[in-house]
Design an enzyme around this catalytic site. Structure first.
Site, mmCIF file in Angstrom:
data_model
loop_
_atom_site.group_PDB
_atom_site.id
_atom_site.type_symbol
_atom_site.label_atom_id
_atom_site.label_comp_id
_atom_site.label_asym_id
_atom_site.label_seq_id
_atom_site.Cartn_x
_atom_site.Cartn_y
_atom_site.Cartn_z
ATOM 1 N N SER A 80 0.837 -1.195 0.000
ATOM 2 C CA SER A 80 0.000 0.000 0.000
ATOM 3 C C SER A 80 0.876 1.250 0.000
ATOM 4 O O SER A 80 1.631 1.468 -0.939
ATOM 5 C CB SER A 80 -0.960 -0.063 1.191
ATOM 6 O OG SER A 80 -1.923 0.954 1.127
ATOM 7 N N GLU A 111 -13.043 7.361 -11.309
ATOM 8 C CA GLU A 111 -13.633 8.282 -12.270
ATOM 9 C C GLU A 111 -12.573 8.702 -13.274
ATOM 10 O O GLU A 111 -11.374 8.509 -13.065
ATOM 11 C CB GLU A 111 -14.217 9.512 -11.573
ATOM 12 C CG GLU A 111 -13.231 10.314 -10.763
ATOM 13 C CD GLU A 111 -13.893 11.436 -9.985
ATOM 14 O OE1 GLU A 111 -13.424 12.582 -10.106
ATOM 15 O OE2 GLU A 111 -14.870 11.173 -9.272
ATOM 16 N N HIS A 150 -3.750 -0.761 -4.504
ATOM 17 C CA HIS A 150 -5.209 -0.980 -4.387
ATOM 18 C C HIS A 150 -5.851 -0.659 -5.751
ATOM 19 O O HIS A 150 -6.896 -0.012 -5.829
ATOM 20 C CB HIS A 150 -5.810 -0.074 -3.306
ATOM 21 C CG HIS A 150 -5.257 -0.272 -1.934
ATOM 22 N ND1 HIS A 150 -5.586 -1.345 -1.136
ATOM 23 C CD2 HIS A 150 -4.379 0.479 -1.215
ATOM 24 C CE1 HIS A 150 -4.950 -1.241 0.030
ATOM 25 N NE2 HIS A 150 -4.204 -0.156 -0.007
#
Length: 266
Positions: free
Chosen positions: A128, A146, A170
């Site tokens: 991460s 988006e 992720h």
């Protein structure tokens, strides 16, 4: 050339649905019975991280697992903190906020120790935020799920353990394809590497190899013919033509120098 290895993890490597803990076993394999330093620097509240990883690594033959936490930057010069890395075989940066990693240890004796470990053949792993911080320029913030808008991206200097790439994590789970495209648009010389959760890119020299249950995406802007990133208003949607994308599954590899993918061997 550095002789060490990097394991760049997309996050949630402990949530292996098959219970095989493939990525953690790869880390343990490289540690080979030596000391693994769990660096929880990225977390504002690291309590619990060490216990979780100690349980996850319990049956994997580590010689020793110790925790390195830097709450204030001045601690990165303390002898007791530096001593944790003296005989380490590997360091594992856990998740949290990648800016905490660079702001707390960047250009400190701790960072120098990390580089020494890598250059002497050790392993640097990161999940991460710990993965994002490995690149020379790191992605800090940008909208997910988006289409990318030109002004909606924040980057800063990373640790620079791997050059000419920028890393996002992720990746599929948080819909980060648009923001990785935006990062590559800023400088198409740089490869964008997006890593899914419970997935890792193992980098040795110029070779990247995929392990885990998801995919690694490589965004190559070398042959882009048009981009509006420098001319358009910040609220405009990014326009970029001729970008190439590779999707790599477990066992696939990628030559970072030649920018060529290779399928898994049977």
């Amino acid at each position: 050339m550095s002789q060490g290895r990097l394991i760049i993890i997309g996050g949630h490597e402990q949530r292996d649905p098959e219970g095989e803990r493939t990525i953690l076993r790869e880390v343990a394999r490289h540690v080979a019975g030596g000391k693994l330093v769990l660096a929880t620097v990225a977390s504002h509240k690291p309590e619990g991280y060490f216990d979780e990883y100690r349980a996850a690594f319990a049956d994997m033959g580590l010689g020793e697992l110790v925790e390195l936490y830097i709450e204030e930057r001045g601690e990165a010069e303390q002898d007791d903190k530096l001593g944790l890395l003296d005989d380490a075989a590997a360091i594992f940066f856990s998740g949290g906020d990648q800016l905490r990693i660079t702001s707390q240890i960047g250009d400190t004796p701790i960072e120098a120790k990390v580089r020494e470990l890598y250059e002497r053949g050790g392993l640097i792993a990161g999940t991460s935020a710990g993965a994002a911080a490995m690149s020379e320029t790191m992605l800090v913030k940008g909208s997910s799920a988006e289409t990318h808008r030109i002004g909606d991206l924040h980057m800063s200097p990373g640790l620079g353990l791997i050059r000419d790439v920028i890393i996002d994590q992720h990746f599929a789970e948080r819909g980060r394809f648009g923001r990785l495209l935006g990062a590559v648009a800023h400088n198409p010389r740089v490869l964008g590497i997006g890593v899914d959760e419970d997935t890792a890119a193992v980098v040795e020299g110029n070779d990247l190899r995929v392990i885990g249950n998801g995919a690694v995406y490589v965004v190559d802007g070398q042959h882009v013919t048009h981009s509006n990133v420098a001319e358009a208003r910040p609220e405009r949607v990014l326009s970029m033509h001729g970008v190439r994308v590779h999707v790599l599954g477990t066992g696939d590899s990628f030559d970072l120098r030649r920018r060529l993918p290779h399928p898994a061997s049977d």
